[in-house]
Motif scaffolding. Structure first.
Motif, PDB file in Angstrom:
ATOM      1  N   TRP A  18      14.821  11.569  -1.430  1.00 39.88           N
ATOM      2  CA  TRP A  18      13.960  11.011  -2.425  1.00 39.88           C
ATOM      3  C   TRP A  18      12.901  10.590  -1.560  1.00 39.88           C
ATOM      4  O   TRP A  18      12.828  10.246  -0.648  1.00 39.88           O
ATOM      5  CB  TRP A  18      14.495   9.642  -2.765  1.00 39.88           C
ATOM      6  CG  TRP A  18      15.764   9.873  -4.074  1.00 39.88           C
ATOM      7  CD1 TRP A  18      17.080   9.801  -3.656  1.00 39.88           C
ATOM      8  CD2 TRP A  18      15.630   9.956  -5.277  1.00 39.88           C
ATOM      9  NE1 TRP A  18      17.900  10.104  -4.867  1.00 39.88           N
ATOM     10  CE2 TRP A  18      17.131  10.073  -5.743  1.00 39.88           C
ATOM     11  CE3 TRP A  18      14.490   9.861  -6.189  1.00 39.88           C
ATOM     12  CZ2 TRP A  18      17.173   9.989  -7.062  1.00 39.88           C
ATOM     13  CZ3 TRP A  18      14.729   9.903  -7.475  1.00 39.88           C
ATOM     14  CH2 TRP A  18      16.193  10.128  -8.062  1.00 39.88           C
ATOM     15  N   ILE A  19      11.500  10.675  -2.320  1.00 40.82           N
ATOM     16  CA  ILE A  19      10.360   9.998  -2.070  1.00 40.82           C
ATOM     17  C   ILE A  19       9.646   8.908  -2.962  1.00 40.82           C
ATOM     18  O   ILE A  19       9.708   9.278  -4.164  1.00 40.82           O
ATOM     19  CB  ILE A  19       9.350  11.142  -1.648  1.00 40.82           C
ATOM     20  CG1 ILE A  19       9.561  11.864  -0.544  1.00 40.82           C
ATOM     21  CG2 ILE A  19       7.842  10.172  -1.464  1.00 40.82           C
ATOM     22  CD1 ILE A  19       8.564  12.702  -0.169  1.00 40.82           C
ATOM     23  N   TRP A  20       9.290   7.881  -2.595  1.00 34.41           N
ATOM     24  CA  TRP A  20       8.382   6.927  -3.614  1.00 34.41           C
ATOM     25  C   TRP A  20       7.362   6.827  -2.934  1.00 34.41           C
ATOM     26  O   TRP A  20       7.251   6.261  -1.713  1.00 34.41           O
ATOM     27  CB  TRP A  20       9.254   5.611  -3.831  1.00 34.41           C
ATOM     28  CG  TRP A  20       8.583   4.762  -4.749  1.00 34.41           C
ATOM     29  CD1 TRP A  20       8.470   5.304  -6.070  1.00 34.41           C
ATOM     30  CD2 TRP A  20       8.230   3.375  -4.815  1.00 34.41           C
ATOM     31  NE1 TRP A  20       7.872   4.250  -6.791  1.00 34.41           N
ATOM     32  CE2 TRP A  20       7.790   3.403  -6.048  1.00 34.41           C
ATOM     33  CE3 TRP A  20       8.165   2.441  -3.804  1.00 34.41           C
ATOM     34  CZ2 TRP A  20       7.135   1.940  -6.395  1.00 34.41           C
ATOM     35  CZ3 TRP A  20       7.749   1.378  -4.323  1.00 34.41           C
ATOM     36  CH2 TRP A  20       7.225   0.903  -5.454  1.00 34.41           C
ATOM     37  N   ARG A  21       6.264   7.188  -3.589  1.00 35.18           N
ATOM     38  CA  ARG A  21       4.964   7.369  -2.934  1.00 35.18           C
ATOM     39  C   ARG A  21       3.947   6.735  -3.688  1.00 35.18           C
ATOM     40  O   ARG A  21       3.624   6.726  -5.093  1.00 35.18           O
ATOM     41  CB  ARG A  21       4.654   8.688  -2.667  1.00 35.18           C
ATOM     42  CG  ARG A  21       4.508   9.613  -3.850  1.00 35.18           C
ATOM     43  CD  ARG A  21       4.488  11.119  -3.544  1.00 35.18           C
ATOM     44  NE  ARG A  21       4.519  11.810  -4.831  1.00 35.18           N
ATOM     45  CZ  ARG A  21       4.029  12.882  -4.800  1.00 35.18           C
ATOM     46  NH1 ARG A  21       4.046  13.850  -3.875  1.00 35.18           N
ATOM     47  NH2 ARG A  21       4.207  13.806  -6.052  1.00 35.18           N
ATOM     48  N   LEU A  22       2.686   6.278  -2.946  1.00 35.95           N
ATOM     49  CA  LEU A  22       1.499   5.797  -3.492  1.00 35.95           C
ATOM     50  C   LEU A  22       0.600   6.843  -3.624  1.00 35.95           C
ATOM     51  O   LEU A  22       0.291   7.512  -2.603  1.00 35.95           O
ATOM     52  CB  LEU A  22       1.103   4.514  -2.914  1.00 35.95           C
ATOM     53  CG  LEU A  22      -0.353   4.072  -3.116  1.00 35.95           C
ATOM     54  CD1 LEU A  22      -0.344   3.411  -4.481  1.00 35.95           C
ATOM     55  CD2 LEU A  22      -0.761   3.160  -2.002  1.00 35.95           C
ATOM     56  N   ILE A  23      -0.061   7.113  -4.729  1.00 35.78           N
ATOM     57  CA  ILE A  23      -1.017   8.250  -4.829  1.00 35.78           C
ATOM     58  C   ILE A  23      -2.213   7.654  -5.051  1.00 35.78           C
ATOM     59  O   ILE A  23      -2.381   6.940  -6.051  1.00 35.78           O
ATOM     60  CB  ILE A  23      -0.333   9.348  -5.682  1.00 35.78           C
ATOM     61  CG1 ILE A  23       0.600   9.893  -5.399  1.00 35.78           C
ATOM     62  CG2 ILE A  23      -1.975  10.216  -5.785  1.00 35.78           C
ATOM     63  CD1 ILE A  23       1.141  10.842  -6.074  1.00 35.78           C
TER      64      ILE A  23
ATOM     65  N   GLY B  43       4.235   6.708   1.457  1.00 31.47           N
ATOM     66  CA  GLY B  43       5.417   6.290   0.951  1.00 31.47           C
ATOM     67  C   GLY B  43       6.634   6.324   1.678  1.00 31.47           C
ATOM     68  O   GLY B  43       6.654   6.515   2.641  1.00 31.47           O
ATOM     69  N   ILE B  44       7.729   6.013   0.921  1.00 31.87           N
ATOM     70  CA  ILE B  44       8.890   5.915   1.585  1.00 31.87           C
ATOM     71  C   ILE B  44      10.070   7.084   1.370  1.00 31.87           C
ATOM     72  O   ILE B  44      10.015   7.568   0.088  1.00 31.87           O
ATOM     73  CB  ILE B  44       9.821   4.843   1.384  1.00 31.87           C
ATOM     74  CG1 ILE B  44       9.044   3.431   1.560  1.00 31.87           C
ATOM     75  CG2 ILE B  44      11.321   4.468   1.780  1.00 31.87           C
ATOM     76  CD1 ILE B  44       9.520   1.991   0.939  1.00 31.87           C
ATOM     77  N   LEU B  45      10.452   7.822   2.329  1.00 35.39           N
ATOM     78  CA  LEU B  45      11.364   8.846   2.363  1.00 35.39           C
ATOM     79  C   LEU B  45      12.835   7.976   2.320  1.00 35.39           C
ATOM     80  O   LEU B  45      13.242   7.404   3.339  1.00 35.39           O
ATOM     81  CB  LEU B  45      11.181   9.551   3.266  1.00 35.39           C
ATOM     82  CG  LEU B  45      12.407  10.987   3.518  1.00 35.39           C
ATOM     83  CD1 LEU B  45      11.464  12.150   4.056  1.00 35.39           C
ATOM     84  CD2 LEU B  45      13.251  10.641   4.039  1.00 35.39           C
TER      85      LEU B  45
ATOM     86  N   SER C 250      -6.500  -1.946  -0.410  1.00 31.11           N
ATOM     87  CA  SER C 250      -6.648  -3.064   0.730  1.00 31.11           C
ATOM     88  C   SER C 250      -5.643  -2.866   1.733  1.00 31.11           C
ATOM     89  O   SER C 250      -4.438  -2.170   1.426  1.00 31.11           O
ATOM     90  CB  SER C 250      -6.880  -4.520   0.233  1.00 31.11           C
ATOM     91  OG  SER C 250      -5.753  -4.574  -0.180  1.00 31.11           O
ATOM     92  N   THR C 251      -5.769  -3.153   2.894  1.00 33.38           N
ATOM     93  CA  THR C 251      -4.748  -3.227   3.949  1.00 33.38           C
ATOM     94  C   THR C 251      -3.710  -4.251   3.400  1.00 33.38           C
ATOM     95  O   THR C 251      -3.946  -5.385   2.659  1.00 33.38           O
ATOM     96  CB  THR C 251      -5.229  -3.572   5.353  1.00 33.38           C
ATOM     97  OG1 THR C 251      -6.105  -4.993   5.345  1.00 33.38           O
ATOM     98  CG2 THR C 251      -6.174  -2.610   5.706  1.00 33.38           C
ATOM     99  N   GLY C 252      -2.557  -4.224   4.082  1.00 36.30           N
ATOM    100  CA  GLY C 252      -1.626  -5.314   3.872  1.00 36.30           C
ATOM    101  C   GLY C 252      -0.411  -5.058   2.432  1.00 36.30           C
ATOM    102  O   GLY C 252       0.186  -5.844   2.350  1.00 36.30           O
ATOM    103  N   ASP C 253      -0.654  -3.910   2.055  1.00 35.91           N
ATOM    104  CA  ASP C 253       0.227  -3.546   0.846  1.00 35.91           C
ATOM    105  C   ASP C 253       1.562  -3.289   1.332  1.00 35.91           C
ATOM    106  O   ASP C 253       1.721  -2.755   2.368  1.00 35.91           O
ATOM    107  CB  ASP C 253      -0.381  -2.393   0.160  1.00 35.91           C
ATOM    108  CG  ASP C 253      -1.531  -2.975  -0.683  1.00 35.91           C
ATOM    109  OD1 ASP C 253      -1.560  -3.810  -1.540  1.00 35.91           O
ATOM    110  OD2 ASP C 253      -2.717  -2.029  -0.424  1.00 35.91           O
ATOM    111  N   VAL C 254       2.656  -3.679   0.643  1.00 38.48           N
ATOM    112  CA  VAL C 254       4.071  -3.568   1.083  1.00 38.48           C
ATOM    113  C   VAL C 254       4.689  -2.759   0.040  1.00 38.48           C
ATOM    114  O   VAL C 254       4.689  -3.171  -1.083  1.00 38.48           O
ATOM    115  CB  VAL C 254       4.754  -4.852   1.210  1.00 38.48           C
ATOM    116  CG1 VAL C 254       6.111  -4.667   1.888  1.00 38.48           C
ATOM    117  CG2 VAL C 254       3.714  -5.645   2.344  1.00 38.48           C
ATOM    118  N   LEU C 255       5.386  -1.658   0.463  1.00 40.76           N
ATOM    119  CA  LEU C 255       6.139  -0.790  -0.363  1.00 40.76           C
ATOM    120  C   LEU C 255       7.550  -1.300  -0.018  1.00 40.76           C
ATOM    121  O   LEU C 255       7.907  -1.272   1.303  1.00 40.76           O
ATOM    122  CB  LEU C 255       5.822   0.824  -0.171  1.00 40.76           C
ATOM    123  CG  LEU C 255       4.618   1.177  -0.328  1.00 40.76           C
ATOM    124  CD1 LEU C 255       4.392   2.643   0.066  1.00 40.76           C
ATOM    125  CD2 LEU C 255       3.976   0.692  -1.572  1.00 40.76           C
TER     126      LEU C 255
END
Length: 182
Positions: free
Chosen positions: A85-90, A72-74, A125-130
């Motif tokens: 803050w953290i927004w994360r994909l789990i 994710g993004i810190l 999959s690859t290529g995901d954008v946060l």
């Protein structure tokens, strides 16, 4: 991330902003991408000089975890590893459990603020954008250009340190981290 393989993130010169700071864990450059080097918590961030910012990263490989991988993004940190803050994909590898969580760390204590189940938006999959957009007290999160959440909150709304977070996934490849004023 154009640099020699095995270059530490803390010695890599970003395109803009201050130098990279390494929190816990570690990141190296590998094949011109950023890779986490520890299976536990990995944090790296840069002083961008802007609190109202758009922070974006591409997940380009390696999100096939044996369990509970998080990337994710810190954002909106205060320059320490204690307040941000953290927004994360789990993703634990099961389609029914893929989710995004928004949380904040206050004096080293993490608390989830919201959770969003993703359904078919994310396919490991690859290529995901946060992407996170911070404007004043407003925070909006996007996955692959689909808005996932929006929230108003004053916690660390002047924080100018933004970067990347990885947990329990020591082979996640990240590229194209962009931090710019919003």
């Amino acid at each position: 991330f154009t640099d020699a393989n095995a270059t530490l993130i803390s010695t890599h010169t970003p395109d803009r902003g201050d130098s990279w700071n390494q929190g816990s864990g570690g990141f190296n450059i590998d094949a011109n991408t950023l890779i986490s080097t520890a299976a536990a918590f990995n944090e790296a961030y840069v002083n961008s000089g802007v609190a109202n910012a758009q922070i974006q990263l591409d997940i380009v490989g390696g999100v096939n975890p044996s369990g509970n991988a998080q990337v994710g993004i810190l954002f909106r940190g205060d320059g320490s590893t204690s307040n941000y803050w953290i927004w994360r994909l789990i993703d634990d590898g099961a389609a029914s459990v893929r989710r995004m969580t928004l949380g904040r760390t206050v004096v080293d204590i993490f608390a989830e603020v919201s959770t969003d189940d993703l359904g078919d938006i994310f396919s490991s999959s690859t290529g995901d954008v946060l992407r996170i957009l911070c404007q004043g007290t407003q925070i909006t999160g996007y996955l692959n250009d689909t808005q996932i959440f929006t929230r108003a909150d004053t916690f660390n709304d002047t924080g100018e340190f933004h970067g990347v977070f990885v947990y329990n996934a020591d082979t996640v490849f990240i590229d194209n981290i962009e931090i710019r004023g919003a």
